[in-house]
Structures are given as structure tokens and as C-alpha cells.
Enzyme design. Structure first.
Site, PDB file in Angstrom:
ATOM      1  N   LYS A 272       0.863  -1.187   0.000  1.00  0.00           N
ATOM      2  CA  LYS A 272       0.000   0.000   0.000  1.00  0.00           C
ATOM      3  C   LYS A 272       0.895   1.230   0.000  1.00  0.00           C
ATOM      4  O   LYS A 272       1.694   1.422   0.912  1.00  0.00           O
ATOM      5  CB  LYS A 272      -0.899   0.006   1.242  1.00  0.00           C
ATOM      6  N   ASP A 277      -2.461  10.288   3.366  1.00  0.00           N
ATOM      7  CA  ASP A 277      -3.860   9.905   3.547  1.00  0.00           C
ATOM      8  C   ASP A 277      -4.591  10.971   4.356  1.00  0.00           C
ATOM      9  O   ASP A 277      -4.528  10.981   5.586  1.00  0.00           O
ATOM     10  CB  ASP A 277      -3.947   8.540   4.252  1.00  0.00           C
ATOM     11  N   LYS A 284     -10.206  13.101   7.458  1.00  0.00           N
ATOM     12  CA  LYS A 284      -9.800  12.792   8.833  1.00  0.00           C
ATOM     13  C   LYS A 284      -9.800  14.077   9.643  1.00  0.00           C
ATOM     14  O   LYS A 284      -9.411  15.129   9.137  1.00  0.00           O
ATOM     15  CB  LYS A 284      -8.364  12.227   8.838  1.00  0.00           C
ATOM     16  N   ASP A 354     -12.050   7.186   3.276  1.00  0.00           N
ATOM     17  CA  ASP A 354     -10.878   6.962   4.118  1.00  0.00           C
ATOM     18  C   ASP A 354     -10.491   5.478   4.169  1.00  0.00           C
ATOM     19  O   ASP A 354      -9.438   5.130   4.672  1.00  0.00           O
ATOM     20  CB  ASP A 354     -11.136   7.504   5.530  1.00  0.00           C
ATOM     21  N   GLU A 356      -9.331   3.731   1.851  1.00  0.00           N
ATOM     22  CA  GLU A 356      -8.772   3.799   0.501  1.00  0.00           C
ATOM     23  C   GLU A 356      -7.707   2.753   0.231  1.00  0.00           C
ATOM     24  O   GLU A 356      -7.505   2.348  -0.913  1.00  0.00           O
ATOM     25  CB  GLU A 356      -8.193   5.208   0.260  1.00  0.00           C
ATOM     26  N   ARG A 358      -7.539  -0.418   0.855  1.00  0.00           N
ATOM     27  CA  ARG A 358      -8.043  -1.670   0.278  1.00  0.00           C
ATOM     28  C   ARG A 358      -8.397  -1.495  -1.198  1.00  0.00           C
ATOM     29  O   ARG A 358      -8.359  -2.466  -1.960  1.00  0.00           O
ATOM     30  CB  ARG A 358      -9.244  -2.164   1.106  1.00  0.00           C
TER      31      ARG A 358
HETATM   32  N1  BES Z   1      -4.235   4.726   6.753  1.00  0.00           N
HETATM   33  C1  BES Z   1      -5.374   4.469   7.554  1.00  0.00           C
HETATM   34  C2  BES Z   1      -5.100   3.482   8.700  1.00  0.00           C
HETATM   35  C3  BES Z   1      -4.111   3.943   9.741  1.00  0.00           C
HETATM   36  C4  BES Z   1      -4.557   4.550  10.892  1.00  0.00           C
HETATM   37  C5  BES Z   1      -2.761   3.710   9.591  1.00  0.00           C
HETATM   38  C6  BES Z   1      -3.662   4.946  11.851  1.00  0.00           C
HETATM   39  C7  BES Z   1      -1.862   4.114  10.555  1.00  0.00           C
HETATM   40  C8  BES Z   1      -2.308   4.726  11.690  1.00  0.00           C
HETATM   41  C9  BES Z   1      -6.487   3.879   6.684  1.00  0.00           C
HETATM   42  O1  BES Z   1      -6.515   4.305   5.370  1.00  0.00           O
HETATM   43  C10 BES Z   1      -7.792   4.287   7.275  1.00  0.00           C
HETATM   44  O2  BES Z   1      -8.058   5.451   7.306  1.00  0.00           O
HETATM   45  N2  BES Z   1      -8.564   3.307   7.729  1.00  0.00           N
HETATM   46  C11 BES Z   1      -9.840   3.553   8.311  1.00  0.00           C
HETATM   47  C12 BES Z   1     -10.809   2.567   7.707  1.00  0.00           C
HETATM   48  C13 BES Z   1     -12.249   2.837   8.066  1.00  0.00           C
HETATM   49  C14 BES Z   1     -12.719   4.136   7.444  1.00  0.00           C
HETATM   50  C15 BES Z   1     -13.096   1.682   7.591  1.00  0.00           C
HETATM   51  C16 BES Z   1      -9.708   3.359   9.806  1.00  0.00           C
HETATM   52  O3  BES Z   1      -8.977   2.456  10.232  1.00  0.00           O
HETATM   53  O4  BES Z   1     -10.287   4.141  10.546  1.00  0.00           O
HETATM   54 ZN    ZN Z   2      -4.736   4.894   4.585  1.00  0.00          ZN
HETATM   55 MN    MN Z   3      -7.553   6.115   5.106  1.00  0.00          MN
END
Ligand code: BES
Ligand code: ZN
Ligand code: MN
Length: 510
Positions: A272, A277, A284, A354, A356, A358
């Protein structure tokens, strides 16, 4: 990068800024006090055999992470002794484990930030120990100064330890030489991955990352193909394009192919690579976006692992896929409610922009599957949920094959990367049912890391062994440095991936 040599020089005559020795917490069955580890005999002798007492007087206990500095005894050409804690003394008839050596060497290297040369006289019984100490020292001697004044002028700050001599190593022994060479290749590439992670997102955008990969490919004989945004449109990579659509910095899919004429197996690695992000339209909140330059840590790990494998000349074919995009909100960004047609042909309803990672991984996993590799391993900072589950030092392993998941876990343990197996419960699949598309990019909140894993599984080609490493916790260290792990980008998963490539080459994996 720090230079490293195996040395037969005797401690007293060696010219260096410091000599590093190990101390441990004595086994309770014996005295229970501090013990000086093997390798430090010459130093102990010069202290009339009283080194343990001297160190205890200074407050040393032998605990992991502890550093005690004292002046070298008279007659030594090295002014400083650095005693580093190894943790508990091993049981009788066994030696310090590799991770204890790596961590102690890393702690010592950090304590010697600003010094030129150090001699490491840590306990060393075989070539594997030499490799572990080398790796720990090289990974500990890391700093990211490119954006600081001292990055341009090393005299203005403390540069990392420049030179390490491993005492007790056998410079003419093939196994020792190979172990040190492996440590050098892996650590140098891992440190480069850290640099990429730490580089701010205004400088490291998808095109810039792709250029770094192209340059490395030229240098190390790896074939590099870059699909730019036009090629992605032509190829139908709807996931990568959807995620990258909101940014001025256009997305890329990079394929790195390392091939060996002696290869019997093919391992595909997918990373990835979200260079930043923001969350996109599902933005966020402040407090959750400051470290999101780290969201390309999976791609950095895959990239570093492929280059390390090439440098080591492993007899296995390894293909690395970097799914690079910047997730930004704008008038051209993907909206919650949009449906993307993915590279595999499946459609995805984007409920949360968010989620993204996947989406870009789905396209890269399908592209990787088309080559029918023997196994695919993807690496991603995928979910905050995995961080909640396993904390900030352990990554989660999911797989479509229990034996493969165990093999990945074992490899991770072996190289000193804490990891833990996680399930892919079938009942969570229905939460991703979409009234409009084949699947939605979000499901139940509970078990969010596993939901993400189930989503990815849908984009792995039929019959291909696959594992997914969610490194959201350990990819970026927001706390203080420890052992050989710095603050910021850690390079987590690089060493697991290299180990998996070695095991694939030797036929010991699947
Ligand atoms: N990049 C983030 C996950 C992340 C969070 C990595 C904290 C490192 C530290 C990912 O893209 C994300 O935002 N995931 C969301 C998914 C949700 C919206 C289903 C999450 O984990 O909140
Ligand atoms: Zn991410
Ligand atoms: Mn994200």
C-alpha cells in the site's frame, strides 16, 4: 551509511572512540546480580576482574535498553566503555538470542550518535550472532536529517555512528562474511525505506516514489515498469484511479521484477503506497492526519525487500507491486456513494473514502494474481482497528491458508518483527454487501481490521496462497526510540519479506 567490518583486533590496542560491551541480569538461581557478558573479558581483566562491581556501583542492572558509560581502563587506546544491557542472562548452556543482541547493538549505536568509530565486543558465538549484532548496530545508527540544517552540514549536528568493528568475528570465515553482507544489504535497504517513510508528502508523491524505484532498478538489475495515470485509465485500474483522483499528484502502479536464472518459485509482494492519507472527502479530523505520510510504509517495505533480495542474489523470482496514490479531497475526488469498477472487473461502492488502502491494494493484488505466483504477500498500514487490537509494536497477519499464515508468523518472529495471527471470520463478509455494487469498501466497525482483510481476499486470484500484513501499528513510531527502532518510520516488515523470499528460494515455504 555506517561502515561495518569484522575484526580480530584485541580490545586494548584497538583505536576507536568507544568499546561496547554487554551486561546482563544474572539468573536468580545464581547470584541474581549483574553479570558481564562474554566478549568483554579483556575489559574486565583491565579492571582487575571487578568490572561487574564497578558497573553496579554506577547503577547498572543489565536490563534491556540500559546504557552505562565509563572511562576505559589505563592501557586502552579507546577512551570510553559503553556497557549495554542485554536483559536476563540466558539459561546455562545456551546463549543470548538474536533479538537480544540486535536490540543491545541498536541501543549502543544510538548511544554513540556523534561518534566516529566504535568496537563492539558483545557476546558472539557464531556467524548468526555476528549478523544479528551487525544488523542491530546498522539499524540503530540511523537518523533522518535531510530537512535539518545538519543534514546539509554534518558538523552542525550529531551524525550517526560512522564505523563499527565487530570484535570476535572471523573475517576469513565464509559464514561470518555472508552473515555480515546480508546484514549490510538488508539494513541499508531498510534504512532507505525509513527515509522514504519520513520524507514529507509534499516531496514524496506517487511520481517521485516511482522515480526512486526506477533509479534503484537500474542500479540493481531489477526490471521496473511504471503505469502512469494514462496507462492506469487504459488498463482499467479503477481502484487506484478512484483513490488518486482527488489529488494534483497523479497515481502510479509500479512493478519491480527481480528474476534469477536458478529460480524455481515466484513470490509476489504488494505494498500500500498512499503517499498521504487525508481521508479524502471522508476527511480525517485534526489529530488523525499529522502522521499520515507514513501510509506508504507497505510500499516502502516491498520496495526495500525487492532491492535487498536483488543485492543478495537470491534464487527466487520476486515481483514487487507498489500501489501509489495520494488520498485528497477535491472536486475530482471520489465521493462516498460512488461506484468504482476495479481492475478485476468487480464493482465497489465507496462508502467511506478513508478506507482507501483496500481499493488501491485490490487492483494491485489482481494484477499480481494474473502472473499466477506461488504466493502473494501484501503489506499495508491498513486499519486503525489493527492498532487498537495489537498495539503499536505488533502487526497482524491474515491469510487464506492457515499453514502459510503460521509460516509468515514464524519468519517474523525469527527476524525480530513482532506479529500475531488474526482470523478472517466469514460472518463479517455480509456487512460489506452493497445494494448497488458487488461489494462495499466498508463493513461492520467491530473487527475493522478483519473486515479489511476479507475485502482484500476477494481480489486474490483463485487458488493463490495469500497473506496480508496489517502494519498500521508498528510502521511509524510516535514514541521515543528503543533498541534498533528509531522515532518515525521503522521499516517494519522489510525483514519478514526478505526472510520469506529466502525461505521460498530454499524450498522451505509452501
Ligand atoms: N491509513 C489508515 C489506517 C491507519 C490509521 C494507519 C492509523 C496508521 C495509523 C487507513 O486508510 C484508514 O483510514 N482506515 C480507516 C478505515 C475505516 C474508514 C473503515 C480506519 O482504520 O479508521
Ligand atoms: Zn490509509
Ligand atoms: Mn484512510
Amino acid at each position: 551509511m555506517t561502515a561495518l567490518t569484522l575484526s580480530t583486533a584485541a580490545a586494548p590496542g584497538l583505536r576507536a572512540d568507544a568499546i561496547v560491551i554487554g551486561v546482563a541480569k544474572g539468573a536468580a538461581s545464581r547470584s541474581g546480580g549483574l553479570v558481564v557478558a562474554p566478549g568483554a573479558e579483556a575489559v574486565d581483566k583491565a579492571y582487575d576482574g571487578k568490572l561487574a562491581g564497578v558497573l553496579e556501583t554506577l547503577g547498572a542492572s543489565g536490563a534491556e535498553g540500559e546504557v552505562t558509560k565509563l572511562p576505559a581502563p589505563s592501557g586502552f587506546k579507546t577512551p570510553l566503555v559503553v556497557a549495554v544491557g542485554l536483559g536476563p542472562e540466558p539459561e546455562k548452556d545456551s546463549s543470548f538470542d538474536a533479538e537480544a543482541l540486535r536490540r543491545a547493538a541498536g541501543t549502543a549505536a544510538r548511544a554513540l550518535n556523534g561518534s566516529k568509530k566504535a568496537a563492539f565486543a558483545l557476546p558472539l558465538t557464531d556467524a548468526a550472532d555476528a549478523g544479528a549484532i551487525a544488523e542491530g548496530a546498522l539499524l540503530g545508527a540511523y537518523s533522518f536529517d535531510a530537512y535539518k540544517e545538519n543534514g546539509k552540514d554534518p558538523k552542525k549536528g550529531k551524525a550517526p555512528l560512522a564505523e563499527v568493528a565487530l570484535l570476535g568475528g572471523k573475517p576469513r570465515d565464509r559464514a561470518y562474511k555472508a552473515a555480515v553482507e546480508r546484514a549490510l544489504a538488508v539494513s541499508e535497504e531498510l534504512n532507505r525505506a525509513r527515509d522514504l517513510i519520513n520524507t514529507p508528502p509534499n516531496d514524496l508523491y506517487p511520481e517521485a516514489f516511482a522515480a526512486v524505484a526506477q533509479a534503484a532498478g537500474k542500479e540493481h538489475g531489477i526490471k521496473v515498469q511504471v503505469l502512469d495515470d494514462k496507462a492506469l485509465v487504459k488498463g482499467g485500474y479503477g481502484g487506484i484511479l478512484g483513490v488518486g483522483g482527488g489529488s494534483e499528484a497523479k497515481p502510479r502502479l509500479v512493478k519491480l521484477s527481480y528474476t534469477s536464472s536458478k529460480a524455481k518459485k515466484h513470490l509476489a509482494l504488494v505494498g500500500k503506497g498512499i503517499t498521504y492519507d487525508s481521508g479524502g472527502i471522508s476527511l480525517k479530523p485534526a489529530g488523525h492526519n499529522e502522521t499520515m505520510k507514513c501510509d506508504m510504509s507497505g510500499a516502502a517495505a516491498v520496495f526495500a525487500a525487492v532491492v535487498a533480495v536483488a543485492r543478495l542474489g537470491l534464487e527466487v523470482n520476486v515481483t514487487g507491486w507498489l500501489a501509489l496514490a495520494e488520498n485528497m479531497p477535491s472536486g475530482s475526488a471520489v465521493r462516498p456513494g460512488d461506484v468504482l469498477r476495479m481492475y478485476s472487473g468487480k464493482t465497489v461502492e465507496v462508502l467511506n473514502t478513508d478506507a482507501e488502502g483496500r481499493l488501491v491494494l485490490a487492483d494491485a493484488l489482481w494484477a499480481a494474481s494474473e502472473e499466477k505466483p506461488d504466493a502473494i504477500v501484501d503489506v499495508a498500514t491498513l486499519t486503525g482497528a489493527m492498532m487498537l487490537a495489537l498495539g503499536s509494536r505488533t502487526y497482524g497477519i491474515m491469510a487464506n491458508d492457515d499453514a502459510f499464515r503460521s509460516a509468515v508468523h514464524e519468519a517474523a518472529e525469527e527476524v525480530g518483527e513482532p506479529a500475531w495471527p488474526m482470523p478472517l471470520p466469514e460472518h463479517l463478509r455480509k456487512g460489506m454487501e452493497s445494494p448497488t455494487a458487488d461489494i462495499a469498501n466498508m463493513g461492520e466497525r467491530m473487527g475493522g481490521g478483519l473486515v479489511a482483510g476479507l475485502f482484500l481476499r476477494e481480489f486474490v486470484g483463485e487458488g493463490i496462497t495469500w497473506a496480508h500484513l496489517d502494519i498500521a501499528g508498528p510502521a511509524f513510531n510516535e514514541g521515543g526510540p528503543f533498541g534498533y527502532t528509531p522515532k518515525g518510520g521503522t521499516g517494519t516488515a522489510v525483514r519478514t519479506l526478505v526472510r520469506l523470499a529466502e525461505l521460498t528460494a530454499s524450498g522451505d515455504l509452501g
